[in-house]
Design a protein around this motif. Structure first.
Motif, PDB file in Angstrom:
ATOM      1  N   VAL A  60       0.716  -1.141   0.015  1.00 47.96           N
ATOM      2  CA  VAL A  60       0.010  -0.190   0.044  1.00 47.96           C
ATOM      3  C   VAL A  60       0.989   1.225   0.029  1.00 47.96           C
ATOM      4  N   THR A  61       0.644   2.168  -0.682  1.00 45.76           N
ATOM      5  CA  THR A  61       1.400   3.624  -0.826  1.00 45.76           C
ATOM      6  C   THR A  61       0.306   4.454  -1.209  1.00 45.76           C
ATOM      7  N   SER A  62       0.560   5.659  -1.118  1.00 47.47           N
ATOM      8  CA  SER A  62      -0.133   6.916  -1.428  1.00 47.47           C
ATOM      9  C   SER A  62       0.025   7.332  -2.893  1.00 47.47           C
ATOM     10  N   LYS A  63      -1.173   8.203  -3.136  1.00 49.02           N
ATOM     11  CA  LYS A  63      -1.147   8.657  -4.538  1.00 49.02           C
ATOM     12  C   LYS A  63       0.185   9.609  -4.761  1.00 49.02           C
ATOM     13  N   GLU A  64       0.637  10.275  -3.919  1.00 51.45           N
ATOM     14  CA  GLU A  64       1.836  11.056  -4.074  1.00 51.45           C
ATOM     15  C   GLU A  64       3.108  10.517  -4.335  1.00 51.45           C
ATOM     16  N   GLN A  65       3.078   9.255  -3.575  1.00 52.71           N
ATOM     17  CA  GLN A  65       4.311   8.486  -3.812  1.00 52.71           C
ATOM     18  C   GLN A  65       4.494   8.204  -5.343  1.00 52.71           C
ATOM     19  N   LEU A  66       3.121   7.541  -5.955  1.00 54.47           N
ATOM     20  CA  LEU A  66       3.038   7.175  -7.208  1.00 54.47           C
ATOM     21  C   LEU A  66       3.333   8.328  -7.940  1.00 54.47           C
ATOM     22  N   MET A  67       2.805   9.543  -7.873  1.00 61.49           N
ATOM     23  CA  MET A  67       3.089  10.669  -8.805  1.00 61.49           C
ATOM     24  C   MET A  67       4.415  10.842  -8.664  1.00 61.49           C
TER      25      MET A  67
END
Length: 229
Positions: A218-225
């Motif tokens: 699980v990760t955040s949208k910001e990390q994927l961005m």
């Protein structure tokens, strides 16, 4: 006094049995209860068993694989009811005991497991033949294109994958230039092996056909961005 203590002990024992009975339900009652909103249905059989058919809306984690079980169970809500089952009841009883000892407030077991469910004449979801796997060549054709591609290796029955669904949707809403490629983590094993994705979920980012990075769990949208820069 001794007689009074004996009576008290019997009453407490009776209450203990009553409480224990409420933690286990027959198939008909279990089916009625899992149709309620806000409940979590949890299958602790193996992935291979799960593919032969499962209860509606079930999430899955193999109890015999401790690392997988303890990782996926983290994404269940401890304060919402969990309705748990396995094939015949042994694994689900052990898993339910662990969950109660680790803060889950309401864990209800299916008495007799899937065997009892079938004997009660109730059907299973997903009880179909094995679906054709995605060909490795098909996967490569999808990711080896111009621009950004995000591969999502996951499954609808995987608790952390379910938690990532709104994160991915928010990302794709913001980044219209990113193409999503989904790999079925319960079926497309040849593709998973070829890209070395053994855990669910796994996210792989490509640009112009070249892998730029990957993230498992699980990760955040910001990390994927940040990986899409």
């Amino acid at each position: 006094m001794r007689k009074l203590l004996t009576i008290s002990a019997l009453l407490l024992a009776g209450l203990g049995v009553s409480a224990q009975d409420k933690q286990r339900e027959d198939a008909a009652t279990f089916a009625k209860d899992i149709a309620q909103p806000g409940v979590q249905v949890f299958d602790v059989r193996t992935a291979a068993e799960f593919r032969t058919g499962y209860l509606p809306n079930a999430l899955q984690a193999d109890y015999t694989r401790k690392e997988e079980f303890q990782e996926r169970v983290k994404y269940l809500h401890k304060d919402q009811p969990v309705y748990i089952y396995c094939l015949s009841g042994g694994r689900s009883t052990a898993a339910a005991k662990w969950m109660r000892e680790n803060g889950f407030t309401s864990v209800v077991e299916l008495d007799g497991g899937i065997n009892a469910w079938k004997q009660a004449g109730m059907s299973l979801a997903g009880a179909k033949g094995q679906q054709p796997q995605m060909a490795i060549s098909s996967y490569l054709q999808q990711v080896q294109t111009k621009g950004w591609v995000l591969t999502d290796v996951g499954a609808a029955w995987c608790p952390p994958c379910k938690q990532m669904e709104p994160v991915l949707q928010a990302l794709l809403n913001e980044r219209k230039d990113v193409k999503l490629v989904k790999v079925d983590g319960g079926n497309d094993t040849e593709v998973m092996q070829s890209i070395n994705a053994s855990k669910l979920p796994t996210f792989i980012i490509y640009k112009d056909g070249e892998e730029q990075g990957r993230f498992t769990g699980v990760t955040s949208k910001e990390q994927l961005m940040n990986m899409l820069k």
